[in-house]
Design an enzyme around this catalytic site. Structure first.
Site, short mmCIF file in Angstrom:
data_model
loop_
_atom_site.label_atom_id
_atom_site.label_comp_id
_atom_site.label_asym_id
_atom_site.label_seq_id
_atom_site.Cartn_x
_atom_site.Cartn_y
_atom_site.Cartn_z
N LYS A 42 0.80 -1.20 0.00
CA LYS A 42 0.00 0.00 0.00
C LYS A 42 0.84 1.26 0.00
CE LYS A 42 -3.21 -2.24 3.20
NZ LYS A 42 -3.61 -2.25 4.62
N GLU A 98 7.93 2.64 -5.87
CA GLU A 98 7.95 2.31 -4.44
C GLU A 98 7.98 3.59 -3.60
OE1 GLU A 98 7.53 0.17 -2.31
OE2 GLU A 98 8.46 -1.77 -2.73
N ASP A 102 14.37 -0.31 1.43
CA ASP A 102 15.04 -0.47 2.71
C ASP A 102 16.06 -1.62 2.54
OD1 ASP A 102 15.46 -0.80 5.49
OD2 ASP A 102 13.44 -0.17 5.94
N LYS A 130 16.86 4.08 1.49
CA LYS A 130 17.58 3.96 2.77
C LYS A 130 18.72 2.96 2.56
CE LYS A 130 15.00 4.11 6.82
NZ LYS A 130 14.21 3.42 7.87
N ASP A 158 3.52 3.72 6.60
CA ASP A 158 2.82 3.48 7.87
C ASP A 158 3.74 2.99 8.98
OD1 ASP A 158 3.31 0.85 6.72
OD2 ASP A 158 1.92 0.09 8.24
N ARG A 164 -0.41 6.86 7.29
CA ARG A 164 -0.26 6.93 5.83
C ARG A 164 -0.83 8.24 5.29
NH1 ARG A 164 1.20 1.64 3.99
NH2 ARG A 164 0.20 -0.04 5.11
C1 PRP Z 1 7.34 -1.39 2.70
C2 PRP Z 1 7.58 -0.47 1.52
C3 PRP Z 1 8.31 -1.34 0.54
C4 PRP Z 1 9.08 -2.28 1.43
C5 PRP Z 1 10.50 -1.85 1.50
O1 PRP Z 1 6.18 -2.13 2.46
O2 PRP Z 1 6.40 0.03 1.00
O3 PRP Z 1 7.42 -2.06 -0.26
O4 PRP Z 1 8.49 -2.23 2.74
O5 PRP Z 1 11.23 -2.68 2.36
P1 PRP Z 1 12.41 -3.63 1.89
O6 PRP Z 1 13.29 -2.86 0.95
O7 PRP Z 1 13.12 -3.94 3.19
O8 PRP Z 1 11.83 -4.85 1.27
P2 PRP Z 1 5.39 -2.97 3.58
O9 PRP Z 1 5.74 -4.41 3.45
O10 PRP Z 1 5.59 -2.33 4.91
O11 PRP Z 1 3.89 -2.85 3.13
P3 PRP Z 1 3.01 -1.52 2.83
O12 PRP Z 1 3.55 -0.93 1.54
O13 PRP Z 1 1.63 -2.06 2.68
O14 PRP Z 1 3.16 -0.58 4.00
#
Ligand code: PRP
Length: 178
Positions: A42, A98, A102, A130, A158, A164
């Site tokens: 999301k 995205e 991370d 990041k 979030d 959000r």
């Molecule tokens: C978050 C963000 C990316 C991902 C990045 O999504 O939106 O998709 O984490 O992290 P990474 O590089 O360590 O994989 P999340 O899984 O929290 O879901 P959301 O988008 O629904 O908040």
């Protein structure tokens, strides 16, 4: 400012200025082409909505839903594809959008998955990068901001499904998650 926010990293004005710059780069790189823009839900919802309105090329908007974090602050490394693309991307130019990269595990999974469908190209655009937390080496083609290793929320991002809706990007107070 929301009571759970320690400080504002990027104001609404600054975000929109940078998104307009990203839009200009994408318009130039894909001039005359059709582009399938894929928002990763999301988190990217808010960013992708603003980004596509800066594009003057032919855009088809699609979404996938993936989840990796649950309610924790650390990536589990297990990516779940909860909703796949509606579009057939074979032979098409694809831009994955995205909110934040991370560890890179989510994008690595998505890009590798998309490449098996033989698109003309797959590029990645993230609002926030990041790098300090990277676990896999992935190429990110368009980056809004390099962010410090803080707990970031707002503008689609979030913590336990909250915040959000904040129109800016802020740092979450430690007291909220510790
Ligand atoms: C978050 C963000 C990316 C991902 C990045 O999504 O939106 O998709 O984490 O992290 P990474 O590089 O360590 O994989 P999340 O899984 O929290 O879901 P959301 O988008 O629904 O908040």
């Amino acid at each position: 400012m929301h009571k759970d926010v320690e400080s504002i990293l990027y104001s609404e004005t600054l975000l929109h200025k940078r998104i307009s710059e990203l839009g200009n780069m994408i318009n130039k790189d894909y001039a005359g082409e059709k582009l399938i823009v894929v928002g990763v839900m999301k988190g990217a919802n808010v960013f992708v909505a603003d980004l596509i309105r800066q594009l003057d090329i032919d855009v088809v908007l699609d979404f996938i839903v993936v989840s990796s974090y649950g309610a924790s602050t650390e990536s589990t490394g297990i990516i779940r594809l909860l909703k796949d693309l509606d579009e057939n991307i074979s032979g098409e130019h694809v831009l994955v959008v995205e909110d934040i990269v991370d560890s890179g595990l989510t994008l690595d999974y998505i890009v590798n998955n998309f490449k098996t469908r033989k698109p003309a190209s797959v590029k990645v655009c993230t609002l926030l990068n990041k790098v300090e937390r990277r676990k896999v080496d992935i190429k990110v083609d368009y980056i809004g901001f390099q962010v410090p290793d803080e707990f970031i929320i707002g503008y689609g991002i979030d913590y336990a499904e909250k915040y959000r809706n904040l129109p800016y990007i802020g740092v979450l107070k430690r007291s909220v998650y510790e």
